[in-house]
Design a protein around this motif. Sequence first.
Motif, mmCIF file in Angstrom:
data_model
loop_
_atom_site.group_PDB
_atom_site.id
_atom_site.type_symbol
_atom_site.label_atom_id
_atom_site.label_comp_id
_atom_site.label_asym_id
_atom_site.label_seq_id
_atom_site.Cartn_x
_atom_site.Cartn_y
_atom_site.Cartn_z
ATOM 1 N N VAL A 145 45.374 44.484 43.312
ATOM 2 C CA VAL A 145 44.115 43.742 43.399
ATOM 3 C C VAL A 145 42.952 44.708 43.593
ATOM 4 O O VAL A 145 42.968 45.514 44.527
ATOM 5 N N GLY A 146 41.951 44.608 42.737
ATOM 6 C CA GLY A 146 40.761 45.447 42.874
ATOM 7 C C GLY A 146 39.673 44.710 43.635
ATOM 8 O O GLY A 146 39.691 44.618 44.862
ATOM 9 N N GLY A 147 38.724 44.140 42.903
ATOM 10 C CA GLY A 147 37.536 43.515 43.488
ATOM 11 C C GLY A 147 37.817 42.601 44.666
ATOM 12 O O GLY A 147 37.161 42.690 45.717
ATOM 13 N N ALA A 148 38.806 41.719 44.520
ATOM 14 C CA ALA A 148 39.062 40.721 45.572
ATOM 15 C C ALA A 148 39.771 41.322 46.789
ATOM 16 O O ALA A 148 39.996 40.625 47.774
ATOM 17 N N SER A 149 40.084 42.629 46.725
ATOM 18 C CA SER A 149 40.715 43.249 47.903
ATOM 19 C C SER A 149 39.682 43.908 48.807
ATOM 20 O O SER A 149 40.020 44.441 49.860
ATOM 21 N N LEU A 150 38.418 43.895 48.397
ATOM 22 C CA LEU A 150 37.386 44.584 49.180
ATOM 23 C C LEU A 150 36.944 43.751 50.378
ATOM 24 O O LEU A 150 36.382 44.282 51.334
ATOM 25 N N ASP A 151 37.192 42.463 50.305
ATOM 26 C CA ASP A 151 36.827 41.579 51.399
ATOM 27 C C ASP A 151 38.102 41.183 52.159
ATOM 28 O O ASP A 151 39.063 40.703 51.549
ATOM 29 N N PRO A 152 38.144 41.406 53.473
ATOM 30 C CA PRO A 152 39.395 41.167 54.208
ATOM 31 C C PRO A 152 39.882 39.726 54.151
ATOM 32 O O PRO A 152 41.087 39.480 54.050
ATOM 33 N N GLN A 153 38.951 38.768 54.189
ATOM 34 C CA GLN A 153 39.362 37.350 54.143
ATOM 35 C C GLN A 153 39.991 37.043 52.781
ATOM 36 O O GLN A 153 41.021 36.376 52.698
ATOM 37 N N SER A 154 39.327 37.525 51.744
ATOM 38 C CA SER A 154 39.805 37.227 50.403
ATOM 39 C C SER A 154 41.164 37.901 50.147
ATOM 40 O O SER A 154 42.091 37.281 49.608
ATOM 41 N N PHE A 155 41.322 39.152 50.577
ATOM 42 C CA PHE A 155 42.606 39.826 50.350
ATOM 43 C C PHE A 155 43.704 39.165 51.187
ATOM 44 O O PHE A 155 44.834 38.991 50.712
#
Length: 258
Positions: free
Chosen positions: A239-249
Amino acid sequence: MSTRKPPRKPLIAANWKMYKTPTQAKEFVSVFLPLVHGHTRDEIVLCPPFVDIATVLAATHDSNVHVGGQNMHWQAEGAFTGEISAAMLAAAGCTHVILGHSERRQLFGETDETVNQKLHTALQHKLMPIVCVGELLAEREDGKTEEVLLRQTSKALVGIAADAARHIVIAYEPVWAIGTGKTATPEMAAEAHLIIRSQVARSLGRELADKMRILYGGSVKPENATTLLNQPEIDGALVGGASLDPQSFAKIVQYITF
Ligand code: PGA
């Protein structure tokens, strides 16, 4: 469709690319760790930029979260300005390393041959390699997806001994789906994974191929993680972009198993 046979523990890896300072990385981990505390169904890996590795390792110490590099050189050491070795990653405490990401192939001259050399070196240093393969949009439109996946997979595996190969993870990342918001349909991904697995079977034998984890990558988000990760052929996500936010990852890590 059949269930995973033999069972393959899903691996969910965050590829932060060139994002986050050490301070931002530390903030991420302080929010993320409590959200995935006690989560053992999936192997969780964070791949931060090199300068963040020590910070992320210290912050994830004694947790269920592993740390990996995003790239490495194939030589043990030497005059290679700007590069980093497998021994350095391993000594720092990394357990995983991403190899042959399409951004490395497209922007930094990575070839099937260098990916193969890096794979040998990573295995010698007991790093778990996540080898990326995937077709360009033009290749898919020209009907060349299968040819590209067979070539990239077979060339990556040249000369790899079967006993070392059990640590290898492959990530199918269609280049047209990376950072674009376009995701391969679960059926497209499953078809590509079967092609890759068939080549692994030819290169290393059926038993190993059945055990090898093949991840999907390309615009994986909390909204599509459950559908993708329930495909029997998909053994995790890069996961790239969506792994930058802790809640989203964390939401991706907590996809629902059907
Ligand atoms: P993306 O990137 O999730 O932002 O599409 C995936 C990757 O490049 O590994």
